[in-house]
Enzyme design. Structure first.
Site, PDB file in Angstrom:
ATOM      1  N   HIS A  33       1.063  -1.323  -0.154  1.00 28.90           N
ATOM      2  CA  HIS A  33      -0.023   0.166  -0.242  1.00 28.90           C
ATOM      3  C   HIS A  33       0.637   0.776  -0.024  1.00 28.90           C
ATOM      4  CE1 HIS A  33      -2.568  -2.797   1.895  1.00 28.90           C
ATOM      5  NE2 HIS A  33      -3.731  -2.701   1.007  1.00 28.90           N
ATOM      6  N   HIS A  40      -5.165  -6.091  -6.647  1.00 32.20           N
ATOM      7  CA  HIS A  40      -4.339  -7.030  -5.347  1.00 32.20           C
ATOM      8  C   HIS A  40      -6.116  -7.647  -5.012  1.00 32.20           C
ATOM      9  CE1 HIS A  40      -4.422  -3.886  -2.213  1.00 32.20           C
ATOM     10  NE2 HIS A  40      -4.693  -4.559  -1.732  1.00 32.20           N
ATOM     11  N   CYS A  75     -12.630  -7.021   6.889  1.00 30.78           N
ATOM     12  CA  CYS A  75     -11.843  -6.917   5.654  1.00 30.78           C
ATOM     13  C   CYS A  75     -10.392  -7.797   5.461  1.00 30.78           C
ATOM     14  CB  CYS A  75     -11.397  -6.061   5.070  1.00 30.78           C
ATOM     15  SG  CYS A  75     -13.080  -4.567   5.454  1.00 30.78           S
ATOM     16  N   HIS A  77      -7.202  -9.616   3.187  1.00 28.75           N
ATOM     17  CA  HIS A  77      -7.066 -10.645   2.188  1.00 28.75           C
ATOM     18  C   HIS A  77      -6.097 -11.980   1.831  1.00 28.75           C
ATOM     19  CE1 HIS A  77      -5.879  -5.967   2.252  1.00 28.75           C
ATOM     20  NE2 HIS A  77      -5.154  -6.448   1.334  1.00 28.75           N
ATOM     21  N   GLU A  95      -9.347 -11.558  13.527  1.00 33.61           N
ATOM     22  CA  GLU A  95      -9.914 -10.015  14.083  1.00 33.61           C
ATOM     23  C   GLU A  95     -10.809 -10.657  15.027  1.00 33.61           C
ATOM     24  OE1 GLU A  95     -10.720  -6.916  11.290  1.00 33.61           O
ATOM     25  OE2 GLU A  95      -9.458  -8.032  11.130  1.00 33.61           O
ATOM     26  N   TYR A 112     -12.897  -1.928  -6.637  1.00 32.81           N
ATOM     27  CA  TYR A 112     -12.913  -0.150  -6.331  1.00 32.81           C
ATOM     28  C   TYR A 112     -11.054   0.545  -5.971  1.00 32.81           C
ATOM     29  CZ  TYR A 112     -11.467  -1.064  -1.457  1.00 32.81           C
ATOM     30  OH  TYR A 112     -10.448  -1.355  -0.301  1.00 32.81           O
ATOM     31  N   GLU A 122      -5.675   2.034  -2.277  1.00 33.66           N
ATOM     32  CA  GLU A 122      -6.462   0.928  -1.867  1.00 33.66           C
ATOM     33  C   GLU A 122      -6.550   0.875  -3.268  1.00 33.66           C
ATOM     34  OE1 GLU A 122      -5.986  -1.449  -0.753  1.00 33.66           O
ATOM     35  OE2 GLU A 122      -6.832  -1.067   1.381  1.00 33.66           O
ATOM     36  N   GLU A 124      -8.291  -2.384  -5.060  1.00 31.32           N
ATOM     37  CA  GLU A 124      -8.556  -4.195  -4.771  1.00 31.32           C
ATOM     38  C   GLU A 124      -9.691  -4.496  -5.702  1.00 31.32           C
ATOM     39  OE1 GLU A 124      -7.769  -3.985  -0.066  1.00 31.32           O
ATOM     40  OE2 GLU A 124      -9.394  -3.859  -0.347  1.00 31.32           O
ATOM     41  N   TRP A 171     -14.483   2.042   1.020  1.00 30.11           N
ATOM     42  CA  TRP A 171     -15.223   1.145   0.589  1.00 30.11           C
ATOM     43  C   TRP A 171     -16.608   0.527   1.113  1.00 30.11           C
ATOM     44  CZ3 TRP A 171     -10.982   1.131   3.204  1.00 30.11           C
ATOM     45  CH2 TRP A 171     -10.313   0.951   4.421  1.00 30.11           C
TER      46      TRP A 171
END
Length: 204
Positions: A33, A40, A75, A77, A95, A112, A122, A124, A171
């Site tokens: 980032h 990604h 959120c 990855h 989390e 977005y 960002e 993604e 987002w």
């Protein structure tokens, strides 16, 4: 035993994508980032309880992107070669300390790009998932990821975000707009819908 297994124990890598969505490599998350963030793979998850309340979270102040901002439940990855649904369950467990039921994709093609005031980007492909938490009492957010949380009436949250009365991550706002346009909101209004009843909305 920690409710957040695996957090911070190894270098997290993200999957880099070509414009057509093909995986073309990986990169350390901590390095990806910046002002020219490559495209990604990520995901967003909206978690509801049995009463249909949405779990909203405030991002930790140490986060690289949008620190201290309220957003959707979780959120993350996917790791290289990790199935999307497995990644969502893993990250929510790490989390938030909870397990998910009735997990389903409502915007599988969402993408977005957003820019912070300091120029950090960002960028993604970020499929949007909805799930139910059968045991909200088990919620135990990792303070390195989440500084505040609340269970919020879904309809009020949706309306406040879409009318601009409530500020959230870019987002989250874009996802709510996309769900509204694709009539995918009903997926969040019926968390106890039987598996297989209806098809997930697809973004274009």
């Amino acid at each position: 035993m920690s409710a957040h297994p695996g957090v911070g124990r190894e270098v997290e890598r993200v999957v880099l994508l070509a414009e057509d969505g093909r995986a073309i490599g990986t990169a350390p998350k901590d390095e990806v980032h910046h002002a020219d963030t490559p495209l990604h793979l990520a995901f967003s998850c909206y978690v509801l309880d049995a009463q249909g309340r949405l779990l909203v979270t405030r991002r930790a102040w140490s986060k690289r992107t949008w620190p201290g901002v309220w957003t959707n439940s979780c959120c993350g990855h996917p790791s290289p070669d990790e199935p999307a649904d497995v990644a969502v369950r893993r990250r929510v467990r790490q989390e938030l300390g909870i397990e998910l039921t009735d997990l389903r994709a409502v915007l599988p093609d969402f993408r977005y790009r957003a820019v912070m005031e300091d120029g950090t980007v960002e960028n993604e492909v970020c499929p949007v998932w909805v799930a139910t938490c059968a045991d909200p009492g088990a919620l135990s957010p990792d303070p390195d990821e989440v500084v505040e949380h609340s269970w919020t009436d879904w309809a009020r949250f949706r309306d406040d975000v879409l009318t601009g009365a409530r500020e959230v991550s870019p987002w989250c706002r874009l996802q709510l707009e996309a769900m509204e346009a694709m009539e995918a909101m009903e997926a969040l209004e019926a968390p106890d819908r039987p598996d297989g009843a209806g098809e997930p909305a697809r973004a274009t």
